[in-house]
Design a protein around this motif. Structure first.
Motif, PDB file in Angstrom:
ATOM      1  N   LYS A 255      -6.134  -1.229 -11.623  1.00 44.54           N
ATOM      2  CA  LYS A 255      -7.331  -1.722 -11.084  1.00 44.54           C
ATOM      3  C   LYS A 255      -8.390  -0.675 -11.539  1.00 44.54           C
ATOM      4  O   LYS A 255      -8.536   0.341 -11.493  1.00 44.54           O
ATOM      5  CB  LYS A 255      -7.390  -1.873  -9.775  1.00 44.54           C
ATOM      6  CG  LYS A 255      -8.847  -2.499  -9.252  1.00 44.54           C
ATOM      7  CD  LYS A 255      -8.774  -2.530  -7.789  1.00 44.54           C
ATOM      8  CE  LYS A 255     -10.008  -3.095  -7.208  1.00 44.54           C
ATOM      9  NZ  LYS A 255     -10.051  -3.176  -5.756  1.00 44.54           N
TER      10      LYS A 255
ATOM     11  N   LEU B 295      -6.432   2.853 -11.134  1.00 45.87           N
ATOM     12  CA  LEU B 295      -5.459   2.793 -10.227  1.00 45.87           C
ATOM     13  C   LEU B 295      -4.171   2.132 -10.538  1.00 45.87           C
ATOM     14  O   LEU B 295      -4.459   0.828 -10.914  1.00 45.87           O
ATOM     15  CB  LEU B 295      -5.918   2.543  -8.687  1.00 45.87           C
ATOM     16  CG  LEU B 295      -4.988   2.225  -7.747  1.00 45.87           C
ATOM     17  CD1 LEU B 295      -4.559   3.652  -7.026  1.00 45.87           C
ATOM     18  CD2 LEU B 295      -5.510   1.211  -6.482  1.00 45.87           C
TER      19      LEU B 295
ATOM     20  N   THR C 179     -11.632   7.531  -5.629  1.00 43.87           N
ATOM     21  CA  THR C 179     -12.882   7.509  -6.305  1.00 43.87           C
ATOM     22  C   THR C 179     -13.828   8.611  -6.512  1.00 43.87           C
ATOM     23  O   THR C 179     -14.308   9.100  -7.074  1.00 43.87           O
ATOM     24  CB  THR C 179     -13.659   5.920  -6.053  1.00 43.87           C
ATOM     25  OG1 THR C 179     -12.959   5.097  -6.506  1.00 43.87           O
ATOM     26  CG2 THR C 179     -14.945   5.985  -7.177  1.00 43.87           C
TER      27      THR C 179
ATOM     28  N   SER D 218     -10.808  -4.452  -1.308  1.00 43.82           N
ATOM     29  CA  SER D 218     -11.075  -3.037  -1.469  1.00 43.82           C
ATOM     30  C   SER D 218     -10.512  -2.197  -0.361  1.00 43.82           C
ATOM     31  O   SER D 218     -10.332  -2.810   0.718  1.00 43.82           O
ATOM     32  CB  SER D 218     -12.596  -2.741  -1.861  1.00 43.82           C
ATOM     33  OG  SER D 218     -13.314  -3.178  -0.608  1.00 43.82           O
TER      34      SER D 218
ATOM     35  N   GLU E 197      -9.352   3.635  -1.713  1.00 47.04           N
ATOM     36  CA  GLU E 197      -9.736   3.172  -2.957  1.00 47.04           C
ATOM     37  C   GLU E 197     -11.049   4.169  -3.022  1.00 47.04           C
ATOM     38  O   GLU E 197     -11.434   4.919  -4.084  1.00 47.04           O
ATOM     39  CB  GLU E 197      -9.867   1.941  -3.195  1.00 47.04           C
ATOM     40  CG  GLU E 197      -8.558   1.234  -3.464  1.00 47.04           C
ATOM     41  CD  GLU E 197      -8.675  -0.288  -3.885  1.00 47.04           C
ATOM     42  OE1 GLU E 197      -9.912  -0.723  -4.484  1.00 47.04           O
ATOM     43  OE2 GLU E 197      -7.982  -1.091  -3.415  1.00 47.04           O
TER      44      GLU E 197
ATOM     45  N   PHE F 168      -5.314  -6.851  -4.742  1.00 48.02           N
ATOM     46  CA  PHE F 168      -6.055  -5.679  -5.445  1.00 48.02           C
ATOM     47  C   PHE F 168      -7.402  -6.198  -6.076  1.00 48.02           C
ATOM     48  O   PHE F 168      -8.560  -5.881  -6.143  1.00 48.02           O
ATOM     49  CB  PHE F 168      -5.488  -4.862  -6.197  1.00 48.02           C
ATOM     50  CG  PHE F 168      -4.561  -3.747  -5.432  1.00 48.02           C
ATOM     51  CD1 PHE F 168      -5.491  -2.795  -4.958  1.00 48.02           C
ATOM     52  CD2 PHE F 168      -3.297  -3.851  -5.414  1.00 48.02           C
ATOM     53  CE1 PHE F 168      -4.492  -1.824  -4.392  1.00 48.02           C
ATOM     54  CE2 PHE F 168      -2.426  -3.010  -4.551  1.00 48.02           C
ATOM     55  CZ  PHE F 168      -3.408  -1.795  -4.106  1.00 48.02           C
TER      56      PHE F 168
ATOM     57  N   LEU G 158     -11.297   1.191 -10.834  1.00 49.45           N
ATOM     58  CA  LEU G 158     -11.988   1.600  -9.557  1.00 49.45           C
ATOM     59  C   LEU G 158     -13.259   2.041  -9.858  1.00 49.45           C
ATOM     60  O   LEU G 158     -14.324   2.053  -9.089  1.00 49.45           O
ATOM     61  CB  LEU G 158     -11.046   2.667  -8.783  1.00 49.45           C
ATOM     62  CG  LEU G 158      -9.824   2.381  -8.333  1.00 49.45           C
ATOM     63  CD1 LEU G 158      -9.227   3.413  -7.459  1.00 49.45           C
ATOM     64  CD2 LEU G 158      -9.870   0.953  -7.372  1.00 49.45           C
TER      65      LEU G 158
ATOM     66  N   TYR H 236       0.825  -1.184   0.112  1.00 49.46           N
ATOM     67  CA  TYR H 236      -0.104   0.065   0.133  1.00 49.46           C
ATOM     68  C   TYR H 236       0.900   1.189  -0.052  1.00 49.46           C
ATOM     69  O   TYR H 236       0.469   2.121  -0.763  1.00 49.46           O
ATOM     70  CB  TYR H 236      -0.829   0.113   1.129  1.00 49.46           C
ATOM     71  CG  TYR H 236      -2.077  -0.887   0.989  1.00 49.46           C
ATOM     72  CD1 TYR H 236      -3.185  -0.433   0.111  1.00 49.46           C
ATOM     73  CD2 TYR H 236      -2.334  -1.995   1.390  1.00 49.46           C
ATOM     74  CE1 TYR H 236      -4.260  -1.246  -0.193  1.00 49.46           C
ATOM     75  CE2 TYR H 236      -3.492  -2.909   1.318  1.00 49.46           C
ATOM     76  CZ  TYR H 236      -4.460  -2.352   0.356  1.00 49.46           C
ATOM     77  OH  TYR H 236      -5.458  -3.180   0.030  1.00 49.46           O
TER      78      TYR H 236
END
Length: 206
Positions: free
Chosen positions: A93, A109, A131, A123, A127, A119, A95, A10
């Motif tokens: 990813k 992402l 978003t 979630s 995120e 991922f 999102l 992360y």
């Protein structure tokens, strides 16, 4: 997965995260290939801009990345277009997919290539937060004036292709091959660019 490993992933993904933009015109059958939660791969370089103006096509990619290269370091003219670049074989990813009238925004992402399973199967609050910001930017900029510097033939040529698929809609990466586990939600505390992952019994990170 151990807590230290989660923190490392992360931190790599979210520390120094910035938003970038890439507009193009795509047919509906290509846009419909994207699904929220999907993991995609782009084989080529990903050209994008840090400048956020009105949409110059029917599809906007808004890309969150902590690893984009600022090309103005090598070419002063790139400052005018806010030109940033992601290397080949980048993973994302999906999102969010937002549609307003005839415009679509696909929110991507940029994620490390060693974190696809994580991922795909989880979630996080981060995120969700970014978003929401991406949705606000789309609403606020949908009808804004275009940025002239991003309307040149050269820039449109660089950004005309879809991300994660060829011009026929063939995806470069089949995320159905990623191991599916029970979906998890992770709470992340991020302060001064340091990420802490809240320990949850269902994630087994104690």
């Amino acid at each position: 997965m151990k807590n230290s490993r989660l923190k490392s992933i992360y931190n790599e993904t979210f520390s120094g995260l910035k938003l970038f933009y890439r507009d193009t015109d795509l047919p509906d059958n290509l846009i419909s290939n994207y699904r929220i939660g999907q993991i995609i791969q782009e084989k080529g370089f990903t050209d994008m801009s840090s400048l956020n103006g009105g949409l110059s096509g029917n599809c906007r990619y808004i890309i969150a990345s902590a690893h984009a290269k600022d090309l103005s370091i090598f070419n002063p003219d790139s400052v005018k277009i806010g030109h940033f670049l992601l290397d080949t074989i980048s993973y994302f990813k999906v999102l969010d997919i937002q549609i307003i009238e005839d415009k679509t925004q696909v929110f991507l992402l940029n994620i490390p290539d060693n974190s696809l399973i994580l991922f795909k199967n989880s979630s996080s609050n981060l995120e969700e937060e970014i978003t929401e910001k991406a949705r606000e930017k789309f609403i606020n900029k949908k009808n804004s004036p275009l940025i002239p510097e991003l309307q040149t033939k050269d820039w449109k040529e660089r950004t005309k292709t879809p991300i994660g698929m060829d011009s026929n809609g063939e995806m470069f990466f089949d995320d159905s091959k990623i191991k599916i586990e029970s979906s998890k939600r992770i709470e992340i505390n991020m302060t001064k660019k340091t990420i802490e992952v809240n320990k949850k019994p269902w994630w087994k990170i104690w």
